[in-house]
Design a protein around this motif. Structure first.
Motif, short mmCIF file in Angstrom:
data_model
loop_
_atom_site.label_atom_id
_atom_site.label_comp_id
_atom_site.label_asym_id
_atom_site.label_seq_id
_atom_site.Cartn_x
_atom_site.Cartn_y
_atom_site.Cartn_z
N GLN A 133 72.98 52.94 48.14
CA GLN A 133 73.83 51.80 47.79
C GLN A 133 75.22 52.24 47.35
OE1 GLN A 133 71.25 52.92 46.00
NE2 GLN A 133 71.19 52.16 43.90
N ILE A 134 75.32 53.46 46.82
CA ILE A 134 76.65 53.99 46.44
C ILE A 134 77.37 54.42 47.72
CG2 ILE A 134 77.83 55.92 45.30
CD1 ILE A 134 76.80 54.51 43.06
N LEU A 135 76.66 55.16 48.58
CA LEU A 135 77.30 55.69 49.79
C LEU A 135 77.80 54.57 50.71
CD1 LEU A 135 74.99 58.74 50.63
CD2 LEU A 135 77.29 58.77 49.66
N LYS A 136 77.07 53.46 50.70
CA LYS A 136 77.51 52.33 51.54
C LYS A 136 78.90 51.86 51.13
CE LYS A 136 74.81 48.75 52.08
NZ LYS A 136 73.68 47.87 51.71
N TYR A 137 79.14 51.85 49.83
CA TYR A 137 80.48 51.46 49.36
C TYR A 137 81.49 52.57 49.62
CZ TYR A 137 79.09 47.06 47.29
OH TYR A 137 78.65 45.77 47.13
N ALA A 187 83.30 57.22 42.41
CA ALA A 187 82.30 56.24 41.96
C ALA A 187 81.95 56.60 40.53
CB ALA A 187 81.05 56.30 42.84
N TRP A 188 82.03 55.64 39.63
CA TRP A 188 81.80 55.86 38.20
C TRP A 188 80.84 54.78 37.72
CZ3 TRP A 188 82.17 53.54 33.45
CH2 TRP A 188 82.50 54.31 32.32
N THR A 189 79.67 55.20 37.27
CA THR A 189 78.62 54.24 36.90
C THR A 189 78.35 54.30 35.40
OG1 THR A 189 77.57 54.44 39.07
CG2 THR A 189 76.19 53.60 37.29
N ALA A 190 78.37 53.14 34.77
CA ALA A 190 78.07 53.07 33.34
C ALA A 190 76.59 53.33 33.13
CB ALA A 190 78.44 51.68 32.81
N MET A 191 76.25 54.25 32.22
CA MET A 191 74.84 54.54 31.94
C MET A 191 74.33 53.72 30.76
SD MET A 191 74.72 58.62 32.68
CE MET A 191 72.99 58.78 32.25
N GLU A 192 75.21 52.95 30.19
CA GLU A 192 74.85 51.99 29.14
C GLU A 192 76.02 51.02 29.07
OE1 GLU A 192 74.60 54.42 25.58
OE2 GLU A 192 75.87 55.76 26.74
N ARG A 193 75.92 50.07 28.18
CA ARG A 193 77.01 49.10 28.07
C ARG A 193 78.27 49.83 27.60
NH1 ARG A 193 78.63 44.48 24.70
NH2 ARG A 193 79.45 43.11 26.31
N ASP A 249 76.46 49.04 36.31
CA ASP A 249 77.67 48.60 37.01
C ASP A 249 78.45 49.83 37.46
OD1 ASP A 249 76.90 46.10 36.18
OD2 ASP A 249 78.59 45.75 34.82
N THR A 250 79.12 49.70 38.60
CA THR A 250 79.81 50.86 39.17
C THR A 250 81.22 50.47 39.59
OG1 THR A 250 77.71 51.74 39.95
CG2 THR A 250 79.69 52.61 41.01
N VAL A 251 82.17 51.31 39.21
CA VAL A 251 83.54 51.06 39.67
C VAL A 251 83.90 52.14 40.68
CG1 VAL A 251 84.59 52.27 37.68
CG2 VAL A 251 85.93 50.62 38.96
N PHE A 252 84.53 51.71 41.78
CA PHE A 252 85.06 52.64 42.78
C PHE A 252 86.57 52.61 42.64
CE2 PHE A 252 80.98 51.19 44.27
CZ PHE A 252 80.39 52.36 44.76
N PHE A 253 87.18 53.79 42.53
CA PHE A 253 88.64 53.75 42.39
C PHE A 253 89.35 54.87 43.13
CE2 PHE A 253 87.11 55.87 38.52
CZ PHE A 253 88.00 56.95 38.36
N HIS A 254 90.60 54.58 43.45
CA HIS A 254 91.46 55.46 44.25
C HIS A 254 91.96 56.62 43.38
CE1 HIS A 254 95.14 56.58 46.42
NE2 HIS A 254 94.61 56.02 47.48
N PRO A 255 92.15 57.81 43.94
CA PRO A 255 92.51 58.97 43.11
C PRO A 255 93.94 58.96 42.57
CG PRO A 255 92.52 59.59 45.41
CD PRO A 255 91.95 58.20 45.35
N LYS A 271 77.75 57.09 27.73
CA LYS A 271 77.47 57.91 28.91
C LYS A 271 77.87 57.21 30.21
CE LYS A 271 73.61 60.65 27.17
NZ LYS A 271 73.84 60.24 25.77
N ALA A 272 78.37 58.03 31.13
CA ALA A 272 78.67 57.55 32.48
C ALA A 272 78.42 58.71 33.44
CB ALA A 272 80.12 57.09 32.58
N ILE A 273 78.10 58.37 34.68
CA ILE A 273 77.90 59.42 35.68
C ILE A 273 78.84 59.12 36.84
CG2 ILE A 273 75.91 58.18 36.73
CD1 ILE A 273 74.68 61.02 37.20
N SER A 274 79.42 60.17 37.41
CA SER A 274 80.39 59.90 38.47
C SER A 274 80.42 60.99 39.53
CB SER A 274 81.79 59.69 37.89
OG SER A 274 82.46 60.91 37.74
N CYS A 275 80.90 60.59 40.69
CA CYS A 275 81.09 61.55 41.79
C CYS A 275 82.37 61.17 42.52
CB CYS A 275 79.90 61.50 42.74
SG CYS A 275 80.06 62.65 44.13
#
Ligand SMILES: CCCCCC(=O)SCCNC(=O)CCNC(=O)[C@H](O)C(C)(C)COP(=O)(O)OP(=O)(O)OC[C@H]1O[C@@H](n2cnc3c(N)ncnc32)[C@H](O)[C@@H]1OP(=O)(O)O
Ligand SMILES: O=C(O)CCC(=O)C(=O)O
Length: 352
Positions: A133-137, A187-193, A249-255, A271-275
Motif C-alpha cells: 500500500q505504500i509502494l502503490k503511492y 514516506a513518513w508514517t506516524a507510529m502513534e498519535r 497515517d502516512t505523509v508522502f512528501f517531495h525532497p 515514534k515515526a518510521i520512514s523511507c
C-alpha cells in the motif's frame, strides 16, 4: 463529487491522452509512465484522484489516513525495542542519541535512542519499505522502478530542557546526491498519535517548487544534533502547516519541501518510521562546488573516523520483488550517498 472536481477530471483526461505533450525522462523505461507537462510531480496510476494530484503538485505533500495497520506498527515497535535492548544486531544500522541525552549520565541506554538510520538489513523493519500500500503511492511520484534509498525510525524523545528534540527546518535533498529531485519521495508514517505537543512534522506548503537552499547548523543555545542542518534563509512569513496525524497515517512528501519538527513537550516518546524512495532512473551527481559540499565533507569525516572507509569499500545490493513494482534495497550506510554510490547503481544495471 463537486462540479469543480468533475471539471478537473475532464481537463486531466484531456491532458493525459496519447499525443499530449510529455515531460521527458532519464531513460526509456518510463515511457508509458508519462504525465502531462502541466503536472510535473505526479504520474497517473489510477490511484490518486485529480484533487490529490493537484494537491501534491501545489503543496509538495499528501497525507493518506490510516495506510499502515496497527498490527504492522506494533511489530515495528517491538523490533525497535529488541534493537534497543541489543537482542538483535543489525549490520550497517546507525543508532543516534539526542545530543542532550547522550551527554546525560542518568538516562538508561534504550531511552537515549532518538533515531535508527539505515535499517535495510533488518527484515522486520524493512517490511515497512516494501508494504504494497505504500509502494502503490510511491509509484505515483517515482514511476514504476522504485529504489529504497534511506530508512529511519525516529524516536523523538521528551525534550530534556534544551530544545534539542527539535528538528530544524530543512530540505531532505540536502542529504541526497542524486537527481532528479522530482523522482524522489519520502514516506513518513506516524507510529502513534502525533500532535503539536509531541513534535509533529511542520511543512511549508509549496516550498518544493523552489530550489535546494544552503543549509548549516542552526545557532541554537542548547546544542544541535549531529548533522541536523537547517535551511539558512527561508521566508519566515511563509504559511506553515502542522501535520497532526493518527497512528498509521502516512505523509508522502517531495525532497525539496521545507519541513522540520517541533520540540516534544510530552513525557512520552514520539515514534515515526520512514523511507525515502527514488526512481531507478535517478543518477548520482558530484556535489563538489554545490550547497551540499558541507554535508558531504561531514559525512566523509564521520565515515573515516568510525569505519576507516575509503572509496574501495564495496556494498552489497539486494533485490526484492513486490507485485509489479520492482523494488531495490541498497545495503548501504548513510555515507554511501557520497562515496561509492555510482558503483551501486552500476551493479544494478549489470544485474538486468
Ligand atoms: C534525508 C533525511 C535526512 C534526515 C536528516 C537527518 O536525520 S540528519 C542526521 C543524520 N545524522 C547522522 O547520520 C548522525 C549519525 N550519528 C552518529 O554517527 C553518532 O550518533 C554520533 C557520531 C553523533 C555519535 O556516535 P558515537 O558512537 O561516537 O557516540 P558516542 O556516544 O561515543 O559520542 C561521541 C561524542 O559525540 C557526542 N554525541 C553523541 N550523540 C550526538 C549527537 N546526536 N549530536 C552531537 N553529538 C553527539 C557525544 O556526546 C560524545 O561527545 P563527547 O566526546 O564530547 O563526550
Ligand atoms: O520525524 C521528525 O521529527 C523529522 C524527521 C525529518 O524531517 C528528517 O529526519 O528528515
Amino acid at each position: 463529487m463537486s462540479r469543480a472536481a468533475d471539471r478537473l477530471r475532464v481537463v486531466l483526461n484531456h491532458l493525459d491522452r496519447p499525443g499530449a505533450v510529455r515531460a521527458s525522462f532519464t531513460s526509456g523505461q518510463n515511457v508509458s509512465y508519462h504525465h502531462p507537462q502541466a503536472l510535473r510531480y505526479t504520474f497517473d496510476t489510477d490511484l490518486l484522484s485529480p484533487e490529490q494530484r493537484i494537491a501534491y503538485e501545489e503543496d509538495g505533500f499528501i497525507l493518506i489516513k490510516n495506510l499502515v495497520s496497527e498490527e504492522d506498527i506494533d511489530r515495528f515497535r517491538a523490533e525497535f525495542e529488541r534493537i534497543c535492548k541489543r537482542e538483535v544486531k543489525v549490520p550497517g544500522l546507525v543508532v543516534m542519541r539526542d545530543v542532550a541525552i547522550a551527554r546525560s549520565e542518568f538516562m538508561p541506554d534504550q531511552k537515549a535512542v532518538s533515531k535508527l538510520q539505515d535499517f535495510q538489513e533488518d527484515p522486520e523493519l524493512f517490511r515497512y519499505c516494501a508494504l504494497p500500500q505504500i509502494l502503490k503511492y510511491v509509484e505515483c511520484f517515482t514511476g514504476p522502478n522504485i529504489m529504497a534509498m534511506h530508512t529511519m525510525l525516529i524516536n523523538k524523545p521528551p525534550d530534556a530542557g534544551k530544545k534539542t528534540s527539535r528538528h530544524p527546518m530543512h530540505q531532505d535533498l540536502h542529504y541526497f546526491p542524486f537527481r532528479p529531485a522530482d523522482r524522489i519521495v519520502c514516506a513518513w508514517t506516524a507510529m502513534e498519535r502525533v500532535t503539536r505537543q509531541n513534535g509533529c512534522l511542520v511543512v511549508l506548503p509549496g516550498s518544493h517548487r523552489g530550489a535546494l537552499l544552503e543549509h548549516d547548523y542552526p545557532e541554537w543555545e542548547g546544542g544541535v544534533n549531529k548533522m541536523y542542518h537547517g535551511v539558512r534563509n527561508y521566508d519566515p512569513t511563509h504559511p506553515r502547516v502542522h501535520l497532526e496525524m493518527e497512528k498509521g497515517d502516512t505523509v508522502f512528501f517531495h525532497p525539496i519541501l521545507i519541513h522540520g519538527s517541533g520540540m516534544n513537550q510530552t513525557p512520552g516518546f514520539r515514534k515515526a518510521i520512514s523511507c525515502h524512495y527514488a526512481s531507478a532512473d535517478c543518477y548520482y551527481i558530484d556535489v563538489q562546488g554545490t550547497t551540499q559540499e558541507n554535508i558531504a565533507k561531514e559525512v566523509h569525516e564521520l565515515a573515516e573516523k568510525k569505519y576507516g572507509v575509503d572509496d574501495s569499500v564495496t556494498f552489497a545490493v539486494r533485490k526484492t520483488t513486490g507485485g509489479h513494482v520492482r523494488h531495490l534495497n541498497f545495503s548501504c550506510v548513510f555515507i554511501v550517498f557520497f562515496t561509492v554510490v555510482r558503483r551501486i547503481v552500476y551493479m544494478y544495471y549489470l544485474e538486468q
